[in-house]
Write an enzyme that holds these catalytic residues in place. Sequence first.
Site, PDB file in Angstrom:
ATOM      1  N   LYS A 122     -20.179 -66.299  19.218  1.00 11.47           N
ATOM      2  CA  LYS A 122     -19.659 -66.994  20.396  1.00 11.47           C
ATOM      3  C   LYS A 122     -18.483 -66.220  20.992  1.00 11.47           C
ATOM      4  O   LYS A 122     -18.409 -66.000  22.201  1.00 11.47           O
ATOM      5  CB  LYS A 122     -19.222 -68.396  19.965  1.00 11.47           C
ATOM      6  CG  LYS A 122     -18.935 -69.318  21.106  1.00 11.47           C
ATOM      7  CD  LYS A 122     -18.486 -70.679  20.605  1.00 11.47           C
ATOM      8  CE  LYS A 122     -19.603 -71.408  19.867  1.00 11.47           C
ATOM      9  NZ  LYS A 122     -19.132 -72.566  19.127  1.00 11.47           N
ATOM     10  N   ARG A 171     -12.848 -73.671  18.721  1.00 14.71           N
ATOM     11  CA  ARG A 171     -14.268 -73.676  18.354  1.00 14.71           C
ATOM     12  C   ARG A 171     -14.563 -72.651  17.273  1.00 14.71           C
ATOM     13  O   ARG A 171     -14.050 -71.538  17.321  1.00 14.71           O
ATOM     14  CB  ARG A 171     -15.145 -73.314  19.558  1.00 14.71           C
ATOM     15  CG  ARG A 171     -15.118 -74.330  20.654  1.00 14.71           C
ATOM     16  CD  ARG A 171     -15.714 -73.769  21.944  1.00 14.71           C
ATOM     17  NE  ARG A 171     -15.585 -74.721  23.013  1.00 14.71           N
ATOM     18  CZ  ARG A 171     -16.504 -75.632  23.329  1.00 14.71           C
ATOM     19  NH1 ARG A 171     -17.636 -75.679  22.675  1.00 14.71           N
ATOM     20  NH2 ARG A 171     -16.295 -76.481  24.313  1.00 14.71           N
ATOM     21  N   GLY A 176     -23.920 -76.371  15.038  1.00 12.35           N
ATOM     22  CA  GLY A 176     -23.401 -77.641  14.528  1.00 12.35           C
ATOM     23  C   GLY A 176     -22.945 -77.619  13.088  1.00 12.35           C
ATOM     24  O   GLY A 176     -22.561 -78.650  12.552  1.00 12.35           O
ATOM     25  N   MET A 227     -20.438 -75.948  11.710  1.00 14.65           N
ATOM     26  CA  MET A 227     -18.993 -75.857  11.468  1.00 14.65           C
ATOM     27  C   MET A 227     -18.267 -76.664  12.534  1.00 14.65           C
ATOM     28  O   MET A 227     -18.883 -77.242  13.414  1.00 14.65           O
ATOM     29  CB  MET A 227     -18.574 -74.393  11.485  1.00 14.65           C
ATOM     30  CG  MET A 227     -19.102 -73.637  10.282  1.00 14.65           C
ATOM     31  SD  MET A 227     -18.655 -71.932  10.316  1.00 14.65           S
ATOM     32  CE  MET A 227     -19.475 -71.328  11.753  1.00 14.65           C
ATOM     33  N   ARG A 237     -25.751 -67.509  24.013  1.00 19.42           N
ATOM     34  CA  ARG A 237     -26.250 -66.821  22.813  1.00 19.42           C
ATOM     35  C   ARG A 237     -27.751 -66.669  23.005  1.00 19.42           C
ATOM     36  O   ARG A 237     -28.346 -67.350  23.852  1.00 19.42           O
ATOM     37  CB  ARG A 237     -25.946 -67.607  21.548  1.00 19.42           C
ATOM     38  CG  ARG A 237     -26.574 -68.974  21.551  1.00 19.42           C
ATOM     39  CD  ARG A 237     -26.252 -69.755  20.309  1.00 19.42           C
ATOM     40  NE  ARG A 237     -26.749 -71.114  20.461  1.00 19.42           N
ATOM     41  CZ  ARG A 237     -26.152 -72.182  19.963  1.00 19.42           C
ATOM     42  NH1 ARG A 237     -25.052 -72.064  19.274  1.00 19.42           N
ATOM     43  NH2 ARG A 237     -26.671 -73.368  20.142  1.00 19.42           N
ATOM     44  N   HIS A 264     -29.136 -82.329  18.903  1.00 17.16           N
ATOM     45  CA  HIS A 264     -29.051 -81.645  17.611  1.00 17.16           C
ATOM     46  C   HIS A 264     -30.416 -81.577  16.928  1.00 17.16           C
ATOM     47  O   HIS A 264     -30.868 -80.523  16.483  1.00 17.16           O
ATOM     48  CB  HIS A 264     -28.041 -82.393  16.733  1.00 17.16           C
ATOM     49  CG  HIS A 264     -27.978 -81.879  15.342  1.00 17.16           C
ATOM     50  ND1 HIS A 264     -28.648 -82.474  14.300  1.00 17.16           N
ATOM     51  CD2 HIS A 264     -27.368 -80.791  14.832  1.00 17.16           C
ATOM     52  CE1 HIS A 264     -28.418 -81.780  13.214  1.00 17.16           C
ATOM     53  NE2 HIS A 264     -27.648 -80.758  13.496  1.00 17.16           N
ATOM     54  N   SER A 273     -57.028 -48.236  -4.010  1.00 18.57           N
ATOM     55  CA  SER A 273     -56.433 -49.442  -3.448  1.00 18.57           C
ATOM     56  C   SER A 273     -55.484 -50.016  -4.498  1.00 18.57           C
ATOM     57  O   SER A 273     -55.904 -50.296  -5.628  1.00 18.57           O
ATOM     58  CB  SER A 273     -57.523 -50.449  -3.092  1.00 18.57           C
ATOM     59  OG  SER A 273     -56.926 -51.612  -2.604  1.00 18.57           O
ATOM     60  N   CYS A 298     -54.036 -53.953  -1.743  1.00 18.84           N
ATOM     61  CA  CYS A 298     -54.716 -55.234  -1.531  1.00 18.84           C
ATOM     62  C   CYS A 298     -54.105 -56.363  -2.337  1.00 18.84           C
ATOM     63  O   CYS A 298     -54.629 -57.464  -2.370  1.00 18.84           O
ATOM     64  CB  CYS A 298     -56.213 -55.110  -1.803  1.00 18.84           C
ATOM     65  SG  CYS A 298     -56.591 -54.629  -3.489  1.00 18.84           S
ATOM     66  N   TYR A 341     -53.783 -48.226   4.880  1.00 18.10           N
ATOM     67  CA  TYR A 341     -54.004 -49.619   5.281  1.00 18.10           C
ATOM     68  C   TYR A 341     -53.338 -50.593   4.328  1.00 18.10           C
ATOM     69  O   TYR A 341     -52.988 -50.234   3.199  1.00 18.10           O
ATOM     70  CB  TYR A 341     -55.502 -49.934   5.365  1.00 18.10           C
ATOM     71  CG  TYR A 341     -56.216 -49.967   4.026  1.00 18.10           C
ATOM     72  CD1 TYR A 341     -56.341 -51.151   3.321  1.00 18.10           C
ATOM     73  CD2 TYR A 341     -56.760 -48.810   3.482  1.00 18.10           C
ATOM     74  CE1 TYR A 341     -56.987 -51.180   2.092  1.00 18.10           C
ATOM     75  CE2 TYR A 341     -57.406 -48.827   2.256  1.00 18.10           C
ATOM     76  CZ  TYR A 341     -57.520 -50.020   1.566  1.00 18.10           C
ATOM     77  OH  TYR A 341     -58.142 -50.054   0.350  1.00 18.10           O
TER      78      TYR A 341
HETATM   79  C1  PEP Z   1     -54.335 -57.146  -7.644  1.00 18.90           C
HETATM   80  O1  PEP Z   1     -54.282 -57.122  -8.857  1.00 18.90           O
HETATM   81  O2  PEP Z   1     -53.365 -56.904  -6.906  1.00 18.90           O
HETATM   82  C2  PEP Z   1     -55.593 -57.500  -6.973  1.00 18.90           C
HETATM   83  C3  PEP Z   1     -55.706 -57.415  -5.663  1.00 18.90           C
HETATM   84  O3  PEP Z   1     -56.582 -57.982  -7.722  1.00 18.90           O
HETATM   85  P1  PEP Z   1     -56.645 -59.484  -8.303  1.00 18.90           P
HETATM   86  O4  PEP Z   1     -55.532 -60.247  -7.674  1.00 18.90           O
HETATM   87  O5  PEP Z   1     -57.980 -59.986  -7.967  1.00 18.90           O
HETATM   88  O6  PEP Z   1     -56.432 -59.237  -9.756  1.00 18.90           O
END
Ligand code: PEP
Length: 933
Positions: A23, A94, A103, A105, A340, A456, A809, A877, A897
Amino acid sequence: MNKKYVYAFSEGDGKNKQLLGGKGANLCEMTQIGLNVPAGFVISTEACLTYLADEQHRLPEGLIEEVHQQIATVEKNSGKGFGNADKPLLVSVRSGSAMSMPGMMDTILNLGLNNNTLPALIAETGNERFGYDAYRRFIQLFGKVALGVPDEKFDVHFEAVKKRSGVKADVGLTASDLKEISGLFLDVVKEHTGRPFPMDVYEQLEISIKAVFNSWMGKRAIDYRREFKITPDMANGTAVNIVEMVFGNMGDDCATGVGFTRNPGTGENLMFGEYLVNAQGEDVVAGIRTPKPVHHMGEEMPEMHSQLETLRSKLEAHYLEIQDFEYTIEKGILYCLQTRNGKMNAAAMVRTSVEMVKEGLINKEQALLRVDPELLEQLLHPRLMQNIKVQPLAQGLPASPGAASGHCVFDADRAEILGRSGEKVILVREETKPEDIHGFFASEGILTSRGGKTSHAAVVARGMGKPCVAGAEGISVDTQQRIAVVGEVTLKEGDFITIDGGTGDVYLGELPTEEPEFSDELKILLSWADDIAELKVMANADTPDAAQKAVEYGAMGIGLCRTERMFNATDRLPFMVNMILADTTEEREEALAKLRAMQRQDFKSLFKTMAPNPVTIRLLDPPIHEFLPTEKELEDDIDNLEQVRKDINGVAVLLSSLRLLRPEVKSNPENTVLPFNEEGKTLVDEAIAMKRHMLSKVRELFEVNPMLGHRGVRLSVTYPEIYEMQLQAVMEAEAECIKEGVSVHVEIMVPQVCTLQELKHVKRYVSATKERIEARNNLTLNFKFGTMIEVVRACMRAGHLAEEAEFFSFGTNDLTQATFSFSREDAENKFLPLYTEKNILHSNPFEVLDIKGVGQLMGLSVDWGRQTRPGMKIGICGEQGGHPESIRFCHHIKLNYVSCSAPRVPIARLAAAHAKLTESGYVVTERVQEVSS
Ligand code: PEP
Ligand code: MG
């Protein structure tokens, strides 16, 4: 020389929010860009920290002298005097920290009033009513905030005078009513504190500065910081802004209001806000009087409305961001009191981002960085089914979108208790106050019977992304009785209601909700993200339905299909169980053939849904005993079945004696009783035999540590026919797609690998199956063969695994488990919450990738893998693949990815763009931090 703690608005650095608070910095900046801001100065957050660190809570040395100098400057500029009995200067005191904490403080208004200055104020304005109104407000606020007098002590007197005078609204009170109230309030303070109300204006100021500093360590502020994860490096201490008072309550040419430069609920490019004529700012925010929407000002005060429009444009052009501002009109002069960055819900953030690019205010990169990826989660909030035709019970203002159902609860403490115990609750209040914040956290949504869209309740709920209906005036809430009455209907605590924060409707009972669809603006924003991001975003999806959803969310393929999940459907599990229980090869092959046909169909449908994008099929991973009931369940089943058999026998004996007495009851040749013939008995016996067989299999398969046990690629060694079946199903599905002209891109992935020999072992089956299916179909299959990297040894041998694996992966769920030796099944319920609470770990590593440990292993594996196979495709993954911070790391180590659950895909797409942009030197603005907090 003493340290400098105080900065005039004309000198403070508008960019230094850490020092001056949001502020204060903005007041400096607004002053310096020529907006009409009342005169004033800021006491820095450093002063606050020094004060709080002092055991005796003394103001830092030299601070009061600086304050006196600044007051002298304000006096000079305003032509008024602080404590002066001719032309009194009144100020507001303030709070304001680097992060917005609405709100949380304290703030004190009208400071500088006393028995001497009050008559001067009245004489100067010629408005006795105004003078006493300001005085009674000041005594109450100062009494509460600085001296700790409970509000109720004042409220009783206030209400009593109102009742006696027969007025409903505060505006109905006369000057003499307010004079009487002021006197009563002074007595209340004396009674409660044992001292008369301080009449020395500098004493008032000093006490107030300390009170504001102390409010940084007040419960509300601490709770808020904890909940929104505001750490000291984000905001440390509060600044104190001392600002000349301007009055919106001096008459009908005065007003006060709060506004957003665009609609924070929808993002629409129209000024949004509310104002009250002849009122002070707190009346709007506290929801004490229901204000008017700002477009009314166009008719009521057209000149002021057009000045407000000019102010809105100036604010946006300067800040390049939607502003949430407060203003006061004093006798036809517009003052901007505060601005703000506006808190908005996700839909509004996305829409304004896209529109501001189209208007040329910001570029695409800035538009992307404005939106915190996590915020998109809000867009996945349920809303009421579109075709529902139920009469609402009541209607209020649509204050924060989204639909929610829950049990009515009438106070924040109850809401917290019930919410924590897993109940869904809606906090129902007449109006909310900052001290209700813990109830907000615990509730599904908030309903108030008073206050506007900037009250509020509305502001806080919007910031949290929780549905809120405000100002539902048809509901009268009785907190004492714990009921709310709407016409004939009485809602009791615990009754179920549904609120729709998008329309303002309130319904009795629990109504069905549906997922929202992506807006066009979100599609545009995410397409910009995809253009910028280097990481591709895949989905973890196991069924054709999930794949379809993933496509809708913009997944660029399936990064993980856990094939075991396909076996869990109720129509498939029996075949899996038969396969596991099979005693002979023929029996096992018969069961596998059925499973193969089903998997082939599933794979084909996944390939078609995702075509031409890649689909990564992971071969069976979990220990096979997971498909069987537990030992305990089986023992119980057997006990129950044996009891049934006994009961049947008992009834058979009974019926048999009956037959002796009543010869007309027919019996069968074996002398058993017809209703319980051979077939009935056999079924029970058969069931018992089957359960016993399963039990012995379960005991045979039992492992002390199943997560480290007989699973993944190890199954291909002990039960090669299972992997063969899956390989055949994948390749047959691919062959069928090729024949149908579908462009498929298949990847076959092996779980739990730790040695190259394991991969070679599976590869032999892969090659043999491929040859067979290619020959049978007279075509060439074209898939990639790769491995999960989820075992520590696999990381260490990544260079070797890459000889066989065409892609990696990272299974960071298992890899995290293995790296920490934390069981992924138990750690999160047992000790991990304490680890994060006590700061032993900064976050849960199963949620946020542990960059220092697991990440280090990943980095090494990427380097070693690509040394063997340059340009090798590598992704992640595990669950962390959908988490923005983890995604930034994945970008940094140059994965190709990330793959995450379908609803996280939009978040990951945006996070992937953020990762690229921040790497290229773009700074994530405070806007992003603010919303993500
Ligand atoms: C993992 O282990 O990160 C994975 C993707 O396989 P799961 O969770 O199926 O063991
Ligand atoms: Mg795994």
